[in-house]
Design a protein around this motif. Sequence first.
Motif, PDB file in Angstrom:
ATOM      1  N   GLU A   1       7.097  18.949  -8.060  1.00 54.07           N
ATOM      2  CA  GLU A   1       6.198  17.849  -7.689  1.00 54.07           C
ATOM      3  C   GLU A   1       5.272  18.345  -6.577  1.00 54.07           C
ATOM      4  O   GLU A   1       5.755  18.819  -5.545  1.00 54.07           O
ATOM      5  CB  GLU A   1       7.074  16.686  -7.188  1.00 54.07           C
ATOM      6  N   PRO A   2       3.952  18.304  -6.762  1.00 53.80           N
ATOM      7  CA  PRO A   2       3.063  18.946  -5.776  1.00 53.80           C
ATOM      8  C   PRO A   2       3.107  18.327  -4.380  1.00 53.80           C
ATOM      9  O   PRO A   2       2.682  18.967  -3.431  1.00 53.80           O
ATOM     10  CB  PRO A   2       1.675  18.815  -6.403  1.00 53.80           C
ATOM     11  N   ILE A   3       3.595  17.073  -4.263  1.00 54.20           N
ATOM     12  CA  ILE A   3       3.662  16.537  -2.902  1.00 54.20           C
ATOM     13  C   ILE A   3       5.108  16.383  -2.444  1.00 54.20           C
ATOM     14  O   ILE A   3       5.397  15.693  -1.472  1.00 54.20           O
ATOM     15  CB  ILE A   3       2.905  15.200  -2.750  1.00 54.20           C
ATOM     16  N   GLY A   4       6.014  17.056  -3.138  1.00 53.10           N
ATOM     17  CA  GLY A   4       7.404  17.063  -2.685  1.00 53.10           C
ATOM     18  C   GLY A   4       8.123  15.762  -2.984  1.00 53.10           C
ATOM     19  O   GLY A   4       7.537  14.816  -3.531  1.00 53.10           O
ATOM     20  N   PRO A   5       9.399  15.678  -2.609  1.00 56.95           N
ATOM     21  CA  PRO A   5      10.194  14.482  -2.904  1.00 56.95           C
ATOM     22  C   PRO A   5       9.745  13.299  -2.043  1.00 56.95           C
ATOM     23  O   PRO A   5       9.383  13.485  -0.892  1.00 56.95           O
ATOM     24  CB  PRO A   5      11.616  14.915  -2.518  1.00 56.95           C
ATOM     25  N   TYR A   6       9.719  12.128  -2.624  1.00 57.95           N
ATOM     26  CA  TYR A   6       9.371  10.954  -1.806  1.00 57.95           C
ATOM     27  C   TYR A   6       9.982   9.689  -2.378  1.00 57.95           C
ATOM     28  O   TYR A   6      10.359   9.624  -3.547  1.00 57.95           O
ATOM     29  CB  TYR A   6       7.855  10.798  -1.678  1.00 57.95           C
ATOM     30  N   LEU A   7      10.081   8.667  -1.511  1.00 58.53           N
ATOM     31  CA  LEU A   7      10.602   7.360  -1.923  1.00 58.53           C
ATOM     32  C   LEU A   7       9.459   6.415  -2.243  1.00 58.53           C
ATOM     33  O   LEU A   7       9.548   5.605  -3.148  1.00 58.53           O
ATOM     34  CB  LEU A   7      11.479   6.760  -0.824  1.00 58.53           C
ATOM     35  N   ALA A   8       8.393   6.536  -1.459  1.00 56.95           N
ATOM     36  CA  ALA A   8       7.238   5.661  -1.696  1.00 56.95           C
ATOM     37  C   ALA A   8       6.007   6.264  -1.041  1.00 56.95           C
ATOM     38  O   ALA A   8       6.117   7.064  -0.119  1.00 56.95           O
ATOM     39  CB  ALA A   8       7.498   4.274  -1.093  1.00 56.95           C
ATOM     40  N   ILE A   9       4.841   5.842  -1.549  1.00 54.42           N
ATOM     41  CA  ILE A   9       3.583   6.275  -0.920  1.00 54.42           C
ATOM     42  C   ILE A   9       2.726   5.044  -0.668  1.00 54.42           C
ATOM     43  O   ILE A   9       2.563   4.204  -1.546  1.00 54.42           O
ATOM     44  CB  ILE A   9       2.808   7.252  -1.821  1.00 54.42           C
TER      45      ILE A   9
ATOM     46  N   GLY B   1       5.647  -5.683  13.073  1.00 55.41           N
ATOM     47  CA  GLY B   1       4.209  -5.868  12.915  1.00 55.41           C
ATOM     48  C   GLY B   1       3.363  -4.792  13.556  1.00 55.41           C
ATOM     49  O   GLY B   1       2.255  -5.036  14.019  1.00 55.41           O
ATOM     50  N   VAL B   2       3.916  -3.602  13.597  1.00 54.35           N
ATOM     51  CA  VAL B   2       3.201  -2.501  14.239  1.00 54.35           C
ATOM     52  C   VAL B   2       2.157  -1.892  13.298  1.00 54.35           C
ATOM     53  O   VAL B   2       1.089  -1.476  13.724  1.00 54.35           O
ATOM     54  CB  VAL B   2       4.216  -1.435  14.702  1.00 54.35           C
ATOM     55  N   LEU B   3       2.509  -1.843  12.030  1.00 57.24           N
ATOM     56  CA  LEU B   3       1.602  -1.212  11.063  1.00 57.24           C
ATOM     57  C   LEU B   3       1.111  -2.197  10.028  1.00 57.24           C
ATOM     58  O   LEU B   3       1.821  -3.138   9.651  1.00 57.24           O
ATOM     59  CB  LEU B   3       2.336  -0.081  10.311  1.00 57.24           C
ATOM     60  N   GLU B   4      -0.112  -1.971   9.594  1.00 62.13           N
ATOM     61  CA  GLU B   4      -0.597  -2.637   8.380  1.00 62.13           C
ATOM     62  C   GLU B   4      -0.251  -1.718   7.229  1.00 62.13           C
ATOM     63  O   GLU B   4      -0.544  -0.525   7.282  1.00 62.13           O
ATOM     64  CB  GLU B   4      -2.131  -2.756   8.411  1.00 62.13           C
ATOM     65  N   LEU B   5       0.382  -2.246   6.183  1.00 65.01           N
ATOM     66  CA  LEU B   5       0.783  -1.403   5.065  1.00 65.01           C
ATOM     67  C   LEU B   5       0.198  -1.945   3.775  1.00 65.01           C
ATOM     68  O   LEU B   5       0.247  -3.142   3.535  1.00 65.01           O
ATOM     69  CB  LEU B   5       2.312  -1.376   4.958  1.00 65.01           C
ATOM     70  N   GLU B   6      -0.371  -1.043   2.987  1.00 62.90           N
ATOM     71  CA  GLU B   6      -0.938  -1.469   1.701  1.00 62.90           C
ATOM     72  C   GLU B   6      -0.670  -0.411   0.650  1.00 62.90           C
ATOM     73  O   GLU B   6      -0.278   0.701   0.958  1.00 62.90           O
ATOM     74  CB  GLU B   6      -2.467  -1.657   1.824  1.00 62.90           C
ATOM     75  N   GLN B   7      -0.910  -0.801  -0.562  1.00 62.76           N
ATOM     76  CA  GLN B   7      -0.794   0.144  -1.671  1.00 62.76           C
ATOM     77  C   GLN B   7      -1.871   1.221  -1.520  1.00 62.76           C
ATOM     78  O   GLN B   7      -2.993   0.924  -1.109  1.00 62.76           O
ATOM     79  CB  GLN B   7      -1.041  -0.647  -2.980  1.00 62.76           C
ATOM     80  N   LEU B   8      -1.492   2.487  -1.791  1.00 66.56           N
ATOM     81  CA  LEU B   8      -2.505   3.549  -1.772  1.00 66.56           C
ATOM     82  C   LEU B   8      -3.238   3.522  -3.101  1.00 66.56           C
ATOM     83  O   LEU B   8      -2.608   3.560  -4.155  1.00 66.56           O
ATOM     84  CB  LEU B   8      -1.847   4.924  -1.577  1.00 66.56           C
ATOM     85  N   PRO B   9      -4.592   3.431  -3.053  1.00 65.04           N
ATOM     86  CA  PRO B   9      -5.319   3.384  -4.331  1.00 65.04           C
ATOM     87  C   PRO B   9      -4.963   4.582  -5.223  1.00 65.04           C
ATOM     88  O   PRO B   9      -4.791   5.692  -4.743  1.00 65.04           O
ATOM     89  CB  PRO B   9      -6.789   3.448  -3.901  1.00 65.04           C
ATOM     90  N   ARG B  10      -4.861   4.311  -6.521  1.00 66.18           N
ATOM     91  CA  ARG B  10      -4.427   5.319  -7.504  1.00 66.18           C
ATOM     92  C   ARG B  10      -5.250   6.600  -7.446  1.00 66.18           C
ATOM     93  O   ARG B  10      -4.725   7.706  -7.464  1.00 66.18           O
ATOM     94  CB  ARG B  10      -4.580   4.736  -8.925  1.00 66.18           C
ATOM     95  N   SER B  11      -6.577   6.370  -7.320  1.00 65.14           N
ATOM     96  CA  SER B  11      -7.454   7.555  -7.332  1.00 65.14           C
ATOM     97  C   SER B  11      -7.153   8.455  -6.133  1.00 65.14           C
ATOM     98  O   SER B  11      -7.221   9.685  -6.215  1.00 65.14           O
ATOM     99  CB  SER B  11      -8.926   7.128  -7.328  1.00 65.14           C
ATOM    100  N   ASN B  12      -6.807   7.797  -5.009  1.00 63.43           N
ATOM    101  CA  ASN B  12      -6.488   8.606  -3.827  1.00 63.43           C
ATOM    102  C   ASN B  12      -5.211   9.419  -4.024  1.00 63.43           C
ATOM    103  O   ASN B  12      -5.110  10.570  -3.621  1.00 63.43           O
ATOM    104  CB  ASN B  12      -6.339   7.721  -2.585  1.00 63.43           C
ATOM    105  N   LEU B  13      -4.234   8.765  -4.661  1.00 59.08           N
ATOM    106  CA  LEU B  13      -2.973   9.464  -4.901  1.00 59.08           C
ATOM    107  C   LEU B  13      -3.206  10.671  -5.806  1.00 59.08           C
ATOM    108  O   LEU B  13      -2.700  11.767  -5.563  1.00 59.08           O
ATOM    109  CB  LEU B  13      -1.949   8.506  -5.519  1.00 59.08           C
ATOM    110  N   GLU B  14      -4.012  10.408  -6.851  1.00 62.59           N
ATOM    111  CA  GLU B  14      -4.278  11.521  -7.768  1.00 62.59           C
ATOM    112  C   GLU B  14      -5.001  12.670  -7.072  1.00 62.59           C
ATOM    113  O   GLU B  14      -4.672  13.847  -7.248  1.00 62.59           O
ATOM    114  CB  GLU B  14      -5.118  11.030  -8.952  1.00 62.59           C
TER     115      GLU B  14
END
Lengths: 641, 331
Positions: B67-75, B303-316
Amino acid sequence: MKNKIGLDRVGETLLLMGNEAIARGALEAGVSFCSSYPGNPSSEIMETLASVARDLNIYAEWSVNEKVALEAATAASFAGLRAMVSMKQNGINVVSDFLVNLSLSGIKGGIVLVTCDDPGGISSTNEEDARFIAQVADIPLLEPAHPQDALDMTRWAFDLSETIGSVCVLRSISRISHTRGSVTLGSLSRKKRTAHFDTSISLHAFPVTEKHKILHQKLAKARELFETSSFNSYEGPPDDIDLLIIACGTGFLYAREALELLDLTGRVGLLKIGTTWPLPEEWLENHLSRCERILFVEDVDPFLERNIKAFFAQISPKLGVRTFYGKGSGHIPPFGELNPDILVYALARILDIDYKPEDRDYVNKAEALVSELVPPREFGFCPGCPHRASFWSIKNALKWDDRDGFVSGDIGCYTMGIWPTGFNQVKSVHAMGSGVGMASGYGKLYTYGFNQPVISVVGDSTFFHAGLPPLINAIYNQANFLLIILDNGATAMTGFQPHPGTGVNAIGDRVQSLDIASICRALGVSVEVADPYEIKDTANTIYRLLQERTGVRVLIMKRKCALVQKREEGFPYRVRVDEERCVGDSCGCNRFCTRVFRCPGLIWDQEKKKTRIDEVICVGCGVCTEICPEGAIVREKDNHE
Amino acid sequence: MKGIRAILAEVFKPGLCVGCGGCVGLCPYISFYDGKVIYTDECTRDEGRCYEVCPRIQCSIGQVDEEPIGPYLAILRSRARNTEIRQTTQYGGTITALILLALKEGLIKKAVLTSDDSQGAPSGVIAQTEEEVMACSGSRYVGAGSLEAFNRAVKEETIPCGIVGLPCQAESLRSMQASPLSHPQHKDSVTIVLGLFCTWSLDYRSLNRFLKEKNLKTPIIKYDIPPPPANVFQVTTRDKETIEFPLDDIRSFVMPGCAFCRDMTAEKADLSVGTVEGMEEWNTLIIRTKIGQELLELADKKGVLELEQLPRSNLEHLKEASLAKRRRKPH
Ligand SMILES: Cc1cc2nc3c(=O)[nH]c(=O)nc-3n(C[C@H](O)[C@H](O)[C@H](O)COP(=O)(O)OP(=O)(O)OC[C@H]3O[C@@H](n4cnc5c(N)ncnc54)[C@H](O)[C@@H]3O)c2cc1C
Ligand code: SF4
Ligand code: SF4
């Protein structure tokens, strides 16, 4: 009288060092003016004279360098006084430019120039044979064989010098200068001289050819006097000898010893010659006719050997063929110190004697026994020496800099920077001040792709001696390097003689002290001062100065020589190793203090695998507490002070 | 197991050290000075921790088919909710916000960060106060030797530490934790590892010389490489002046050792943080471990961070960039 040397006790026999005998000889000759630059093995001559200078009302000075010493002494001579100048062999090179002109102009009061050569380079960077100067300058040369000779020759050298009007050279070597022997004193001169320069004459080399001609006439006069000199003698069978040894200096005593050892006194003649230039030709011719085989014995160069061979070429039609042995034939090495052993082997070879030295087995056993008792020693800085700390900082700064920088070294204790005690930082060493001159050259190579930083290190005494002209050269020619002046406030290497920066003169008077920083600033360069013991700050300073590429930068590392510091105010700390903290040779230290820093005050305890302090020699400078990665070396204020 | 001689032959002599600082401060032989790791004196040991922690030697990442970005649980994409923090941080301030949180909540006692020393050279920092953490915000695109600060922080005893570092630094920390030669306080102090994305980093001394030649006098507080096609290198000085240089001018300062690195996204970290292309105010955030996940949940809760889905194109795009680094051939 601080020194018995100055007592007027005719006929008394004292146990004197060769250098003391030379000093006494000068006093008996009525010397008025003595000057010198310290250098082993010559230093004690001046020290002895300085110790009686006040009582005997003579003038004694440590000069800034050897050339100036001779120049100052020449002034005394021109004003009609007797003067003596002493130095080590290197000094002869320094005086030579002045001397070759002085011999043309001639002198008034007698001048004796003493060179103490150092065969084997025991305390020198070379083992140069300085006798060459006598031939270059066309002046007479005397070579004592023992302390009594040294006294008698020195005294007579003044008469000779005055009689012929030339400087006279006396060549001693370490083994004569530093050997003690019984010496019978003569009387101290009572002749009072007043100094006056006779303005009706002028003393110079012109017209050159005419003066040169006169100089040779003076030499001829000296030769005449040498023909009957009591410093030349023959011992051995009057005729029918198998070999004639011609020896000078210590070679004479070694030859005597070798002849006795091989039981050859009945077969071999021994010619001692003390007046080695110009040669007493008639006297020599008589002795050369004794035998067809001749062996030359002298220290270092084949000086006597070559000159006698050359002389023999003239008289050979009369005397016939001779076989010469010595350095030319390979029987005596033209390097290193002479000793009786060398002669024994040479004699055995020449005379075809089957010589077996001591029992080899016994020697091996003895050597093994001794080697257990003698701790291995290497050249090293003393415990607490500021130079060790200075080189530590220099090393770190050059490593951090990472451009393959190096140190151009100079003459003094800090020459030892070429060895592990100075972390092998010094990459070249030659003559006094030469490290600065060379740095001035490196500092101009940048246009040829040279991008290594260069540090020149020079001591305080060396700076005054010969460091100034190359510094001026570098500033004038815009060379780029860092000059570090290791100012320990003494000419430590040669025994703490004072110099222009110390505020004391040869006889102990307080005088104006010349401030090195002010001198450098006056030359228009930036000067900083750092304390070698503050290894962290100092290394940072050096690193910063290495980054500046703006001509010469001067950093003065100022801290008294540890030996002086110990004598004067002592050191503030008591240092110990916290065994709990010391991690020894494991990863994280690997004996950093004893293996890399290497102050002899630190000892690696093989059994405990811990470092400890050698309380006997640790002076308590506290520098090592800064280098231990574990903080295991701790300093406590010494309450004993 | 090997020691300094191997490092000398394989890393220092060929110029492959990237200045992670992992070996610095473990012994007196290796130091970090004016932005460079320097071997000052000769060590004669056959094995050493230096060899064990060197990421140019203990290199476990980089098979192209992984996997080019290594093991992960979420992005996700994230940013600090506090806009004041974002004033000085590199992008979204995720790193700074998380470190401040971890210190405040007592998860860690010390944070190992990167800043500049009094001479302007990069250096590791042990931060404990908000002020100290804030002073480290922003990226210095140079090898900063900052793990030296970790070794310094835990020299005497175990202290829970949060460490922010480049991929090579995360790798070094994990090797150190795994080595039988390591001291317990080193292993046990690694509490949270926050990794930064990295394509390459520069040699500080070369960059500094270049900037000096360009007459930049005030210290640089921030470096940036805006996304293509800009092809520029930006530096922001303390006087808030931003100056641009052609990217090609500084390319030669890229550390040769970076060419051997196959890890763009700090695969050994608990959380990895990088840019979101085209969205300067945000960070890409990769959650890799349970520790990382817990920290993030806490950040969310507080409430320290704002968290959102990473846009698909960015992940790619991230995967593409990462794969490109995997395939990089050392020149
Ligand atoms: C050399 C380097 C190369 C990078 N390359 C990329 C890249 O190619 N793509 C990408 O998406 N992101 C890259 N980043 C990461 C990016 O610049 C940001 O650091 C990251 O996105 C975190 O942003 P932030 O706003 O949370 O940072 P901040 O909250 O400002 O925190 C930045 C943290 O980085 C640490 N830091 C600064 N300089 C260094 C350094 N030299 N070594 C170790 N730690 C440092 C500081 O301690 C600080 O805590 C790189 C960072 C560095 C230092
Ligand atoms: S440097 Fe310190 S830890 Fe290392 S051997 Fe010496 S005293 Fe022990
Ligand atoms: S304190 Fe340390 S460096 Fe100084 S003399 Fe003693 S052992 Fe040597």
